[in-house]
Design a protein around this motif. Structure first.
Motif, PDB file in Angstrom:
ATOM      1  N   LEU A 178       9.225 -11.623   0.706  1.00 34.83           N
ATOM      2  CA  LEU A 178       9.309 -11.636  -0.750  1.00 34.83           C
ATOM      3  C   LEU A 178      10.362 -12.609  -1.252  1.00 34.83           C
TER       4      LEU A 178
ATOM      5  N   TRP B  83       4.891  -0.192   5.678  1.00 35.46           N
ATOM      6  CA  TRP B  83       6.214   0.433   5.642  1.00 35.46           C
ATOM      7  C   TRP B  83       6.228   1.712   4.813  1.00 35.46           C
ATOM      8  N   ALA B  84       5.581   1.701   3.645  1.00 36.16           N
ATOM      9  CA  ALA B  84       5.657   2.845   2.733  1.00 36.16           C
ATOM     10  C   ALA B  84       5.193   4.158   3.380  1.00 36.16           C
TER      11      ALA B  84
ATOM     12  N   ALA C 107       4.801  -4.249   3.515  1.00 34.15           N
ATOM     13  CA  ALA C 107       5.219  -3.164   2.618  1.00 34.15           C
ATOM     14  C   ALA C 107       4.188  -2.042   2.608  1.00 34.15           C
TER      15      ALA C 107
ATOM     16  N   ALA D 203       4.744 -10.084   2.828  1.00 31.48           N
ATOM     17  CA  ALA D 203       5.517  -9.055   2.123  1.00 31.48           C
ATOM     18  C   ALA D 203       4.633  -7.888   1.701  1.00 31.48           C
TER      19      ALA D 203
ATOM     20  N   LEU E 180      11.083  -3.068   6.638  1.00 32.57           N
ATOM     21  CA  LEU E 180      11.652  -3.419   5.340  1.00 32.57           C
ATOM     22  C   LEU E 180      12.262  -4.820   5.377  1.00 32.57           C
TER      23      LEU E 180
ATOM     24  N   ALA F  13       9.422  -7.373   5.169  1.00 32.65           N
ATOM     25  CA  ALA F  13       8.838  -7.405   3.828  1.00 32.65           C
ATOM     26  C   ALA F  13       9.773  -8.090   2.836  1.00 32.65           C
ATOM     27  N   LEU F  14      11.063  -7.755   2.893  1.00 30.47           N
ATOM     28  CA  LEU F  14      12.026  -8.368   1.977  1.00 30.47           C
ATOM     29  C   LEU F  14      12.176  -9.860   2.244  1.00 30.47           C
TER      30      LEU F  14
ATOM     31  N   GLN G 290       7.788   5.636   5.683  1.00 30.67           N
ATOM     32  CA  GLN G 290       8.913   6.263   5.001  1.00 30.67           C
ATOM     33  C   GLN G 290       8.564   7.658   4.501  1.00 30.67           C
TER      34      GLN G 290
END
Length: 665
Positions: free
Chosen positions: A216, A247-248, A244, A240, A209, A212-213, A251
């Motif tokens: 972005l 990452w998704a 992401a 990003a 995260l 990715a942040l 999660q």
């Protein structure tokens, strides 16, 4: 299962807790705009280029974006006051470094540490929900949420005054003093909440995260100077998106994810977060455009030629308006619901921007328009934490508010980039200098108004809820109970083999049907609930692939056994031929669109059974390889078990079909 009372201790005065938390929010919000008035002078002060100096703002935005969800999640797990102290300590250290040292690297490190402070606001909101009486939560949360704008409005004039009368080092000394005082105040006044999730921190999710942040926010904030089609900007956005996408799924698989995407995808949370991005965009457009417009030379025909300090002071009425209207927004929420409050806030901002477009002749007119927008910001911002906390488990309020705060930051960063692009697109020559035209500012006003109007439209799609003062269902229960205590109850959900069930949902309901709290199990099958009232409750348990269960339980009991989910949902039936069950026959289940799902084989009694697939249209096919006979049956699967018997052709029909086929050959 165990329970522990949250508040069997003497509480400090409610007003004192609210004051300390709100001042903390203002102090950390100051860090976002504290150096903005000095950006034109920092290249000379630090001996660097203007582009390098702009990193003093960028690095704070980047670190705050990364730190907010991480610190908020840690607060839910290990203690909210503890993480507030960590955030304030980071601000103190981050302010000390540039206060004592010179040079761009030292100031950049300090500004990065200061950015961690932004994570304090969502944690403070969660503390208010845990610690304050129900009737005080709405107004307190409204004020704490508004500090995001109040600090920004106060920071610019304060920085200008300090810089004019002292030195640039004094800016950071002021931050050291303010943050140090609030560190002691939090230590002495704010109680540590016992509402925690516990468990294991999701390090992989946090790292992914953060990457990715960073990509972005870096792409958005530096795209204007690098070029929106440059390799650096496109590379940031590509990183990003790719990270992401990795990452998704992590999660969704994690028992205790960094961000609970299933909860975030719930309609109230998703729509509120979308509205947060839009309101953040609209809020920051007002903050940046107002000071720039007032500093424009009078020769432009619309500017007022004010100094940085005077222009910043013109933002104070807006900041004070936010303080005044925060409790009013809480009253709107109490009488009409947070959904209405969010809609009203967005519409007030639209009115303010229309005033900004139509009234530009005097400083007073600009201040009036800016203040109306600030009022709308206060009203809208106040509603969002309430909407979020009503839709997430009580043990996850800090992390949920942290994500909401992060998305507001995405909105403000995007607003900064969009405003810069608009103001540079329509310009005029003023001697040797190129400056934006009035139309450029008006274009930015209309764009921000459109963002605020869209936010109000998104809020219209939110589910209606009864108006209430409290910030969550259990908060209402706590007030009703009258004892001011909350108990954290934990337990496990297992299957018939004693294995833990991950991502099962457990909801606590009073016997009269009043909702209390809900939680999702982790990788160990453990859930946690916050229960305000001792006594009998009903637990409702649901898990993918199992029939739902409900049972009465008593929080006073010494031990509550694990909830076992025995009734696994399935597709089952019998394969017959001439009324006789057929053993050893494969039964295949495929989606109506052709994708394979599963295969089961009938037993001695001709019965088959396979796990219930996701809802949809399917085709069941029984295959007898001995006679090369098969039969299919279409079924529609929902959320309950399905029974479907299949009949193979009789042997006589099968022989006739074979003979007919041979004759045709």
């Amino acid at each position: 299962m165990s329970s522990a009372p949250v508040s069997e201790r003497r509480r400090p005065a409610t007003g004192l807790i609210i004051a300390v938390l709100s001042i903390c929010g203002t102090v950390v919000s100051l860090q976002q705009t504290l150096v903005v008035p000095l950006l034109p002078d920092f290249p000379k002060i630090l001996g660097t280029t203007p582009d390098n100096a702009s990193w003093l703002v960028t690095v704070t935005l980047l670190v705050s974006a990364v730190a907010t969800p991480i610190v908020s999640r840690l607060a839910d797990m290990f203690g909210k006051r503890r993480m507030m102290l960590v955030a304030l300590a980071a601000v103190i250290v981050g302010s000390l470094i540039p206060a004592l040292m010179n040079g761009l690297p030292a100031v950049l490190v300090g500004r990065g540490l200061q950015g961690i402070g932004a994570s304090l606001i969502p944690v403070g909101i969660s503390v208010m929900r845990d610690e304050l009486p129900g009737e005080k939560v709405g107004g307190a949360v409204a004020l704490m949420s508004a500090t995001l704008g109040i600090g920004g409005a106060i920071g610019m004039p304060l920085a200008g005054v300090i810089y004019e009368h002292f030195s640039w080092h004094a800016l950071f000394w002021v931050s050291v003093i303010f943050a140090g005082v609030m560190f002691v105040a939090v230590l002495l006044v704010v109680p540590e909440s016992e509402v925690r999730t516990g468990g294991r921190f999701d390090y992989v999710g946090a790292i992914l995260l953060s990457i990715a942040l960073s990509g972005l926010m870096l792409g958005i904030s530096k795209g204007g100077s690098w070029g929106w089609t440059s390799e650096a900007t496109l590379g940031c956005f590509l990183v990003a998106v790719v990270v992401a996408a990795i990452w998704a799924p992590t999660q969704l698989r994690a028992g205790q994810p960094m961000v609970d995407l299933r909860t975030s995808a719930r309609k109230p949370v998703l729509l509120t977060n979308i509205a947060s991005i839009l309101l953040g965009f609209a809020m920051f457009g007002n903050m940046l455009s107002t000071t720039q417009q007032m500093q424009m030379p009078e020769a432009t025909g619309y500017g007022f030629g004010l100094s940085v300090t005077t222009a910043g002071l013109c933002m104070l009425p807006g900041g004070l308006s936010m303080v005044f209207f925060s409790p009013i927004s809480a009253t709107i929420t109490r009488r009409f619901g947070a959904r209405t409050t969010l809609i009203v806030g967005g519409l007030i901002m639209v009115v303010g921007y229309v005033v900004r477009v139509l009234m530009t002749d005097t400083v007073a007119e600009v201040v009036i328009g800016s203040s109306i927008i600030s009022i709308g910001t206060a009203v809208g911002y106040a509603a969002m934490p309430t909407l979020i906390m009503r839709a997430v488990p009580i043990t996850e309020t800090a992390s949920a508010n942290g994500l909401n705060t992060l998305l507001r930051a995405v909105g403000t960063t995007t607003s900064s980039a969009a405003l810069a692009a608009l103001l540079s697109a329509t310009t005029m020559q003023l001697g040797p200098v190129v400056v934006p035209t009035l139309d450029a500012f008006k274009h930015s006003f209309w764009l921000s108004a459109a963002a605020a109007l869209t936010a109000a439209g998104v809020a219209l799609a939110l589910p209606r809820a009864a108006a209430q003062a409290a910030a969550g269902p259990a908060e209402r229960d706590r007030v009703a109970a009258g004892d001011g205590a909350e108990h954290i109850v934990s337990g496990r959900v297992i299957d018939a083999d004693g294995e833990p069930l991950t991502r099962a949902v457990v909801t606590a309901i009073r016997p009269d049907g009043t909702h209390v709290d809900w939680g999702r199990t982790d990788e160990h099958g453990t859930y946690r609930l916050a229960v305000a009232e001792l006594g009998r409750h009903v637990l409702v348990v649901s898990a993918d692939g199992f029939a739902s269960r409900s049972l009465f339980w008593d929080v006073r009991a010494d031990g509550i056994p694990a909830i076992d989910m025995l009734d696994r949902l399935s597709v089952r039936g019998t394969v017959l031929r001439d009324g006789e069950p057929q053993a050893g026959v494969p039964v295949a289940l495929v989606k109506h669109s052709g994708e394979y799902q599963s295969t089961a084989t009938t037993g001695a009694e001709g019965q088959y059974c396979t796990e219930l697939p996701p809802p949809g249209r399917y085709v069941l096919t029984a295959i007898d390889p001995r006679t090369e006979c098969s039969t299919s049956h279409s079924i529609v699967i929902g959320t309950s078990s399905v029974t479907a018997d299949l009949s193979l052709a009789s042997r006589r029909d099968q022989v006739g079909a074979t003979a007919s086929h041979a004759a045709s050959d």
